[in-house]
Scaffold this active site. Sequence first.
Site, PDB file in Angstrom:
ATOM      1  N   THR A   1       0.896  -1.297   0.023  1.00 18.83           N
ATOM      2  CA  THR A   1      -0.015   0.040   0.000  1.00 18.83           C
ATOM      3  C   THR A   1       0.967   1.183   0.091  1.00 18.83           C
ATOM      4  O   THR A   1       1.695   1.277   0.653  1.00 18.83           O
ATOM      5  CB  THR A   1      -1.014   0.158   1.338  1.00 18.83           C
TER       6      THR A   1
ATOM      7  N   THR B   1      -0.656   2.712   7.327  1.00 23.65           N
ATOM      8  CA  THR B   1      -0.548   1.438   6.750  1.00 23.65           C
ATOM      9  C   THR B   1      -0.372   0.361   7.659  1.00 23.65           C
ATOM     10  O   THR B   1       0.010   0.517   8.811  1.00 23.65           O
ATOM     11  CB  THR B   1       0.946   1.699   5.563  1.00 23.65           C
ATOM     12  N   GLY B   2      -0.382  -0.818   7.107  1.00 24.04           N
ATOM     13  CA  GLY B   2      -0.013  -2.046   7.989  1.00 24.04           C
ATOM     14  C   GLY B   2      -1.149  -2.853   7.872  1.00 24.04           C
ATOM     15  O   GLY B   2      -1.742  -3.350   6.673  1.00 24.04           O
TER      16      GLY B   2
ATOM     17  N   GLY C   1      -4.637  -3.836   7.899  1.00 28.52           N
ATOM     18  CA  GLY C   1      -5.704  -2.959   7.457  1.00 28.52           C
ATOM     19  C   GLY C   1      -7.135  -3.539   8.411  1.00 28.52           C
ATOM     20  O   GLY C   1      -8.102  -2.695   8.552  1.00 28.52           O
TER      21      GLY C   1
END
Lengths: 137, 178
Positions: free
Chosen positions: A1, A52-53, A55
């Site tokens: 992402t 980010t990460g 989700g």
Amino acid sequence: TIGIVAIDHNGNIAAGTSTNGAKFKIPGRVGDSPIPGSGAYAMNNIGAASATGDGDIMMRFLPSFHAVQAMKYGHNPKDAAQLAINTIVQYYPEFSGAIIVVDKYGHYGAACHGFDKFPYSIANSNFGKVMVLYAEC
Amino acid sequence: PSTPVVINTWAFTDSTTKSWSILNSNGSAIDAVVAGCTVCEQNQCDGTVGYGGSPDENGETTLDALIIDGVTMNMGAVGHMKRIKDAAKVARHVMENTKHTLLVGDGATQFAIQMGFKETDLSTNYSLTLWNQWKTNCQPNFWNNVRPNPEKYCGPYKPNPSSKSKPTSNFVDMKNHD
């Protein structure tokens, strides 16, 4: 992402994300990236953020909205980023994720959890070029 | 003030460079964000953005994107969009050409086609290889409280009322994240 925040010459702020999501997700699953307030958020008179990460976890806490609201109530970008991450860690100590935060003046900060360190890229009038910086998690 | 400024998650410097060049040509913040996202979609950044990455259980790649205008608080997004490569550009069309905020699935695809985008397969040899390797034992997966045991067996699954596991986070790293 990828999540991006930009402030232009007129001081206008925009934010956005693009992703293909998690590997081997159940068909139909959408993560945090396209959710306003989760993947990104921006308000011209305050600043913006992008996360980010993981989700599935992050979208439960709207971390980008949280960070922008934290700046509204006086926190600097670094503290606002950490507050957003800390709230998630309270409930999911094993989660992995990060957030970048910018105020309307261009001051920036980042926070992360679950990685050794988190890289983010920036260009501004001070640097005059693209730099990769790291947040320690 | 330290503006203009562009900042993005991860070390995707081609995107930062593109966005920065737009800001320095007096482009708008929205132009810079969309262009930066588009570069990452075309470059397939770490396999986590754009076509040919992160296949789902059926081997299909789908795209999500969001664009926010901090001036007007207008926003546009697409989720689970199939067969269209330019997710960020389509999200901008949702923002500028509809009164909605988020379009998903095949509806988002049909909207994109109407806005002039080309329909195309988002799979690549890389994404299909990833999927074929995963399919042999279906690990890891995102199922919970189902039978057969999703940690050992592939689906199809049924709910397992006697199983009550606590909510947990997922495995995430540089090549697998939202």
